[in-house]
Design an enzyme around this catalytic site. Structure first.
Site, PDB file in Angstrom:
ATOM      1  N   SER A  65       2.024   9.136  -4.175  1.00 34.20           N
ATOM      2  CA  SER A  65       3.314   9.790  -4.398  1.00 34.20           C
ATOM      3  C   SER A  65       3.361  11.155  -3.702  1.00 34.20           C
ATOM      4  O   SER A  65       3.117  11.231  -2.506  1.00 34.20           O
ATOM      5  CB  SER A  65       3.589   9.879  -5.899  1.00 34.20           C
ATOM      6  OG  SER A  65       4.956  10.089  -6.154  1.00 34.20           O
ATOM      7  N   ASP A 210       6.506   3.296  -5.813  1.00 34.67           N
ATOM      8  CA  ASP A 210       5.618   4.421  -6.095  1.00 34.67           C
ATOM      9  C   ASP A 210       4.257   3.961  -6.630  1.00 34.67           C
ATOM     10  O   ASP A 210       4.170   3.136  -7.537  1.00 34.67           O
ATOM     11  CB  ASP A 210       6.288   5.343  -7.118  1.00 34.67           C
ATOM     12  CG  ASP A 210       5.704   6.738  -7.107  1.00 34.67           C
ATOM     13  OD1 ASP A 210       4.472   6.872  -7.219  1.00 34.67           O
ATOM     14  OD2 ASP A 210       6.483   7.707  -6.987  1.00 34.67           O
TER      15      ASP A 210
END
Length: 733
Positions: A65, A210
């Site tokens: 991320s 993600d």
């Protein structure tokens, strides 16, 4: 001899596990692991600064991320100071406002955006299709591409300044995906594609989101790459107490924290005493991108707190200088582009896209021009995203534009809302359903159909046909069926309602001047029936009245935003002529001009001035086509259409202050405003006089909501006019 060999082996082992380099090449391989956490991930930059200040060499980086973004930039050869500069230069608020700005839209799309919400659905295969995320990630994607442009041609992440891996999640299987090749910017983008916020990244047949879902601090990946020593940095947000759950955003944040906490503990269990775990508290929430400088400071403080552990892996100044020389990025991308291509189109014709590209082959890549080109293509409204690639084909530099057509298109449904309520008149609520079919031929024809319900009911259908690939010239035949009810006033008293029914159509011809202006002429023919619906026995009746007219419109619009404009200028002029020679039962002429200017001399403080004048020249327009004033921001101290006449004049000065953010979590700004309006209507030219002008004052609170500008206001007209409290939703400027 054997005892000496054993002693030497033991000594080398101790040096290896302790990380103290006896000489160049004998030190352990250090892997840096950077975890996800949204804006909190800016703390990684502070950690990098401390590592470099203490001469800690890094041999590989793995990130999830936001950790993948900071880690990817570091692996691309940027210093912590350069990363800090780039991160601070990104307007993170704009990254979450993915729709094109109004000044980049085509003129037609700009007008649609002013009256419709941003919620768009596709009508496909007999059902409704929705976008994959609230935002397309267009602005974020380009920002990452721009920053990593110097290494755009490197597709093997082992060949960056040092090996890099980005961790993502396969949405289909829930499995961890470690990205080690391809576009660096795309890998970082895939690693932080928050489900439901940004759409997944499709890559090699995988649907990627993600990486925090499966591996927020990917220690195991660094070990798999052969790291002897791990420096892991976790910035995941702590779990919130129940009493803090004040909005949907809080609930989503708590869910994210639970996912992250579970897999962080698993990753941390893989560390041993020789590894270093840094757990800063950045002091901000994952969505507080404005507070990122504080997070950087907190990251540095957390690293300083364990500096004694870090120094076990320091190297000499000479060795670290050599390390930096080998790993720092040099120069920027200045290659000459020798060919420009467009890839990935199926519904949209290539000439339409190429007509919006101003980058030229034979010249060095101009990143600013490239961004403008991509913005123009994206603003067409047909693409989920617009990407670019730089290819080296046997020494030939090729720039490839890659527009991705909306999977839920090309038939779209949008809606608009309008609410006008005050304490002294009938409340009105209206809705628009806008269905359009796009890209119906190679020039990009569009068939638009609008259903309107409320005080005004009707159907409008238009075929919009561009005559060239750049949409400069167009022809637009249209049909219209409408019924409207309007209140009639005597002073402040409502005495009747008046009904107008219209059935007709016409043909428009026009020219667009890029995104800022349009000139158009329409021939209009139809039938009108108008009469009092309740009360008003003295009002005129019109039965099967024929309309035959020409209308000329020049619309010059450079306001930056039509909800709460901060800057820009708007000029709208209309000339309408009805004549028996054109097929009309009445011969009369009307002209109207609107001037508006917005300025923000001091941040947060905006002044909007406006002048609106209309005349029928010979005082002979039929009752149903006279000018009206009254209603919110249209002489607000008076009710909707309370003032009627052959001529009108209105001046307005508004001031509004950006007070803060919507506390309900819509993401829109909240404004406090006040205004003064001065105007009236008149039946004859010789009645027009400044002494007859009416003054109206206005106070309001406005919210830039996803459904449109929402206002709660109080207005007071002069004389015997009673005060009015407004609740208003819809277009005002």
């Amino acid at each position: 001899m054997k005892r000496g060999c054993v002693f030497l082996a033991v000594a080398l082992f101790i040096l290896a596990v302790s990380g103290v380099p006896a000489e160049a090449g004998s030190r352990p391989k250090i892997g840096l692991v950077l975890g996800g956490g949204g804006a909190r991930g800016a703390a990684h930059i502070g950690v990098l600064k401390v590592l470099e200040e203490n001469r800690i060499p890094v041999d590989l980086v793995v990130g999830t991320s936001m950790g993948s973004i900071i880690g990817g930039l570091y692996a691309s050869g940027m210093s912590p100071e350069e990363i800090e500069k780039q991160i601070n230069s990104i307007d993170w608020i704009e990254m979450f406002k993915d729709r094109p700005s109004e000044d980049s839209l085509s003129f037609r799309n700009k007008k649609d955006q002013q009256r419709l919400t941003s919620i768009e659905m596709g009508i496909k295969d007999g059902g409704v299709a929705l976008p994959f995320g609230v935002m397309a990630g267009q602005k974020l994607g380009f920002a990452l591409k721009r920053i990593t442009l110097p290494v755009a041609e490197i597709t093997d992440f082992d060949k960056l300044s040092f090996p890099f891996r980005a961790v993502s999640t396969n949405l289909r299987t829930g499995e961890r995906v470690v990205l080690k090749s391809g576009s660096l910017a795309e890998a970082m983008r895939a690693s932080m594609s928050i489900p439901g916020v940004w759409p997944p990244v499709e890559r090699d047949g995988l649907i990627l989101v993600d990486g925090f879902l499966v591996c927020n601090v990917p220690v195991e990946v660094a070990k798999e790459l052969g790291a002897d020593i791990i420096i892991a940095v976790s910035v995941d947000a702590p779990l919130s107490e129940e009493k803090k759950f004040g909005s949907l955003i809080d609930v989503i944040g708590q869910m994210t924290a639970i996912f992250a906490q579970q897999n962080v503990e698993k990753s941390r269990s893989l560390l041993n005493d020789n590894d270093v775990f840094i757990n800063p508290d950045p002091g901000i929430s994952p969505s507080d991108f404005i507070g990122m400088p504080l997070a950087m400071k907190k990251g540095a403080e957390a690293a300083q707190a364990v500096v004694a552990q870090l120094k076990r892996y320091s190297v000499s100044e000479s060795e670290y200088k050599l390390f930096l020389a080998q790993h720092r990025r040099q120069g920027s991308y200045q290659e000459i582009i020798q060919e420009i291509r467009i890839a990935g189109l199926s519904r949209v014709s290539e000439p339409q896209v190429r007509g919006r590209i101003q980058s030229q082959a034979g010249k060095p890549l101009d990143v600013n021009q490239l961004q403008e080109d991509i913005t123009r293509i994206y603003a067409m409204g047909d693409f989920e995203s617009v990407d670019f690639k730089l290819l080296d084909e046997n020494g030939k530099n090729v720039l490839v534009f890659v527009p991705k057509e909306k999977p839920w298109g090309p038939n779209y449904l949008r809606f608009g809302l309008n609410l006008a309520g005050n304490t002294s008149a009938r409340n009105e609520f209206g809705t628009l359903l806008d269905f359009r079919m796009r890209q119906l031929n190679k020039l990009g024809a569009e068939w638009k159909n609008v259903l309107e319900m409320g005080a005004t009911r009707g159907i409008y259908s238009e075929w919009y046909q561009p005559l060239d690939t750049r949409d400069y010239f167009f022809v637009a035949p249209f049909l219209k069926l409408q019924r409207n009810l309007a209140d009639v006033y005597e002073g402040d008293q409502r005495i009747a309602t008046y009904e107008k029914k219209y059935m007709g159509g016409g043909l428009g011809l026009g020219v667009n001047f890029k995104s800022y202006a349009q000139a158009r002429i329409d021939y209009i023919a139809g039938t009108i029936n108008a009469h009092p619906d309740t009360g008003g026995s003295g009002l005129p009746d019109y039965d099967n009245t024929k309309e035959g007219a020409l209308q000329f419109t020049l619309d010059f619009d450079q306001l930056d935003n039509h909800k709460f404009p901060k800057k820009g200028f708007k000029l709208l002029t209309k000339y309408y002529e009805s004549a028996d020679s054109l097929g009309g039962d009445f011969s009369y002429k009307k002209a109207e001009i609107y001037l508006g200017k917005a300025t923000t001399p001091v941040p947060r403080h905006t002044i909007l001035t406006m002048l609106n004048i209309g005349t029928t020249f010979e005082n002979n327009a039929p009752y149903y086509d006279k000018y009206t004033l009254g209603g919110f921001m249209n002489l607000s101290g008076y009710s909707e259409r309370q003032l009627v006449g052959q001529h009108k004049g209105l001046g307005q000065v508004l001031y509004y202050y950006k007070f803060g953010k919507d506390p309900l979590g819509s993401g829109g700004n909240v404004y406090l405003g006040a205004g003064a309006e001065y105007g009236n209507t008149w039946e004859r030219w010789h009645d027009v006089h400044f002494n007859d002008m009416l003054l109206s004052g206005l106070l309001f609170i406005g919210v830039d909501s996803p459904l449109g500008p929402l206002y709660l206001g109080y207005a007071q007209g002069e004389g015997d006019s009673e005060g009015r409290i407004y609740l208003y939703l819809g277009k005002t400027f």
